[in-house]
Structures are given as C-alpha cells and as structure tokens.
Design a protein around this motif. Structure first.
Motif, PDB file in Angstrom:
ATOM      1  N   GLY A   1     -27.330 -12.562-100.244  1.00 49.40           N
ATOM      2  CA  GLY A   1     -27.807 -13.608-101.132  1.00 49.40           C
ATOM      3  C   GLY A   1     -28.933 -13.117-102.010  1.00 49.40           C
ATOM      4  O   GLY A   1     -29.052 -11.921-102.303  1.00 49.40           O
ATOM      5  N   TYR A   2     -29.765 -14.055-102.430  1.00 48.08           N
ATOM      6  CA  TYR A   2     -30.828 -13.771-103.400  1.00 48.08           C
ATOM      7  C   TYR A   2     -31.740 -12.639-102.945  1.00 48.08           C
ATOM      8  O   TYR A   2     -32.052 -11.731-103.718  1.00 48.08           O
ATOM      9  CB  TYR A   2     -31.637 -15.054-103.639  1.00 48.08           C
ATOM     10  CG  TYR A   2     -32.865 -14.873-104.489  1.00 48.08           C
ATOM     11  CD1 TYR A   2     -32.768 -14.525-105.836  1.00 48.08           C
ATOM     12  CD2 TYR A   2     -34.132 -15.061-103.931  1.00 48.08           C
ATOM     13  CE1 TYR A   2     -33.902 -14.366-106.612  1.00 48.08           C
ATOM     14  CE2 TYR A   2     -35.271 -14.901-104.703  1.00 48.08           C
ATOM     15  CZ  TYR A   2     -35.165 -14.559-106.044  1.00 48.08           C
ATOM     16  OH  TYR A   2     -36.285 -14.397-106.804  1.00 48.08           O
TER      17      TYR A   2
ATOM     18  N   GLN B   1     -31.157  -9.291-104.924  1.00 49.06           N
ATOM     19  CA  GLN B   1     -32.084  -9.212-106.050  1.00 49.06           C
ATOM     20  C   GLN B   1     -33.505  -8.816-105.655  1.00 49.06           C
ATOM     21  O   GLN B   1     -34.051  -7.862-106.208  1.00 49.06           O
ATOM     22  CB  GLN B   1     -32.113 -10.559-106.794  1.00 49.06           C
ATOM     23  CG  GLN B   1     -30.771 -10.922-107.413  1.00 49.06           C
ATOM     24  CD  GLN B   1     -30.852 -12.172-108.270  1.00 49.06           C
ATOM     25  OE1 GLN B   1     -31.779 -12.331-109.062  1.00 49.06           O
ATOM     26  NE2 GLN B   1     -29.889 -13.068-108.117  1.00 49.06           N
TER      27      GLN B   1
ATOM     28  N   ASN C   1     -25.815 -20.959-102.654  1.00 45.11           N
ATOM     29  CA  ASN C   1     -25.220 -19.631-102.493  1.00 45.11           C
ATOM     30  C   ASN C   1     -24.135 -19.692-101.426  1.00 45.11           C
ATOM     31  O   ASN C   1     -24.425 -19.871-100.245  1.00 45.11           O
ATOM     32  CB  ASN C   1     -26.291 -18.611-102.102  1.00 45.11           C
ATOM     33  CG  ASN C   1     -25.782 -17.189-102.155  1.00 45.11           C
ATOM     34  OD1 ASN C   1     -24.618 -16.920-101.874  1.00 45.11           O
ATOM     35  ND2 ASN C   1     -26.650 -16.254-102.516  1.00 45.11           N
TER      36      ASN C   1
END
Length: 278
Positions: free
Chosen positions: A72-73, A77, A143
């Motif tokens: 996920g985030y 990222q 998500n």
C-alpha cells in the motif's frame, strides 16, 4: 559485507509499536549470525529514521524488508521515497539495495498465523461443535491491497484444512469484524488480528466492540445460554517466528548464485510502486 534493514511504522503515541521490530531484529542477530554483518532497525514515525539509515550502514549489499502486512501507500511510496529507492534494486553510493515486498504477501505468513493460533489454543477447551478461524485485518476503502492480503492468507489456510470455516473481518471496511462474529454459526470462533504490533485497536477497540473479556469469552445467546465461545489471540506480528519470516523474505531477494540458501517461500507478485524521490 551484507546488511538487513527492517523498516517499521513506529508511533509517537504508542511506545509498543516499535517493540516487535526490535525483538525480531534481535532474534535474527542471534539465530542467523552468519547471514548478516549488520541488522538495523528504522522507522517512519520514530528514531532512528528511515531517511538516514542507509548512511549509517557500512555494508555494500543491503536488503530492506518492510515490517508491514499489506502492500500500500507506505510500502509503495513512503519507504521508497525516504530511502531513495529506484525500484526493487537500487545502486547508489557504492551500495546495492534490494527492496522486498510486505510480509503478508509472503507464503510463510500462513505458517506464522497457524503458529500463533496453535499457541492461543494450547491448553484451551473448545465447546463441542464447529470451529471457525477468523482473520482480522485493519482494512481501508482507500486501498484494495490492504484487504487483499487477508483474503490471500485465508485462502492459503483454507487449502491446508484443519478448521471447519475460515472467515475474514475488518476494522475499517466491510465485512466488519463485529458482524462476522455475530453472524457466525460456529460454536467456537478464533479471532486472530493480522497486525504487526499490539496497540490501541488490539487492546481496546476490538475487545470492546466484540464484548470480549480476555483470551476466552463465552458470549450469551438470546436466552442467556452460551451462544458461542470466542478465543482472541495476540497480533500475528508479535509472534517469535516472524523473525524467521523476515529473514526468509530478505533471503528471497538474493540473486541466483549468491550463496544464500534456505526456504525462501514464494511471494505474491507485487504491483509497481511509485518511488516519489524528490
């Protein structure tokens, strides 16, 4: 020289959030001393910060494993951005940095879940009747990958057998865990949080929502008789066998012919992440 970097989320509010990372790192140092010259912890919300961790490492070969359950985030990222990663393999400053996926997508996670469940049920006396294992994830409607890993591990465990039913429930998306527990017809429900660390949710909100009084709660039915018994486990991420899973996750990154050995398991195919390096 070879280094293993374990990345945790950390928390300014919950001091226990980082404890599993430190404990798993300690076990890896003790149990796999020949594999790594350095085993280093770092965090997003605590010190030592992940942003500076690579500058503290002397090894030229670096394996980064995020202590997160889902893709996920953060794994796609935040961690790549903070570490300055270009992809699954980054060459920078004389170092080769290999980046793993989250722990929940790895095949061996199912083994850890079952070990945690076995520990919970040791010396317990289930009621006669069906037993359902319910995997509890955090989940988020923002998500889809957050819930996907819970369903993935439920299916892996279902294929192995051993339980009458395998259920899935979440805190922040459907199906919500309270409804899953209430709708179950099983005499015994084993509710296992698929979380990395113990915290407010596992200690407070989940037991309160489900009406739990401890590891074993006998929930009354409409007539006041016991409807079902709920066995509530500690988070999967705090189990000692997570150290072996982290080591195996890193081992699976090693290029062929590098000399690494052992059961690496098979990871779920990862989606590309956006590095966001600035």
């Amino acid at each position: 020289m070879k280094a293993l970097v374990i990345v945790g989320h950390g928390s300014h509010l919950n001091g226990d959030s980082s404890l599993p990372v430190y404990e798993h790192a300690r076990r890896i140092r003790e149990e796999f001393p020949e594999e790594y010259d350095e085993v280093v912890e770092c965090f997003w919300k605590e010190e030592p910060s992940m942003r500076h961790v690579l500058n503290t490492i002397e090894s030229e070969e670096v394996y980064v494993v995020p202590a997160f359950i889902s893709e996920g985030y953060f794994t796609q990222q935040v961690i790549p951005r903070e570490l300055g990663l270009d992809g699954e393999v980054t060459h920078r400053g004389g170092k080769t940095i290999r980046y793993a996926g989250p722990l929940g997508t790895f095949d061996l996670m199912a083994d850890v879940i079952l070990e945690r469940t076995a520990d919970l049920m040791r010396d317990k006396s289930p009621e006669p009747g069906e037993t359902e294992l319910v995997l509890l994830g955090h989940g988020t409607d923002m998500n889809k990958n957050s819930s996907g890993v819970i369903y993935l591990n439920a299916e892996r465990i279902r294929e192995r057998g051993g339980y009458d039913e395998i259920g899935v429930g979440f805190l922040d998306q459907e199906p919500e865990i309270k409804g899953v527990v209430e709708a179950s017809d099983a005499a015994n429900l084993i509710v296992l949080p698929v979380f990395i660390a113990d915290g407010w949710h596992t200690r407070e909100t989940i037991p309160e929502d489900l009406g739990l009084t401890g590891e074993v709660t006998r929930l009354p039915g409409d007539a006041g008789e016991t409807e079902k018994t709920v066995f509530y486990g500690a988070p999967v991420g705090t189990h000692p066998s997570m150290a072996g899973l982290i080591a195996a996750r890193a081992r699976a990154l090693a290029p062929e012919g590098s000399g690494s050995s052992g059961d690496s398991g098979n990871s779920q195919e990862r989606e590309p992440f956006a590095s966001g390096v600035s």
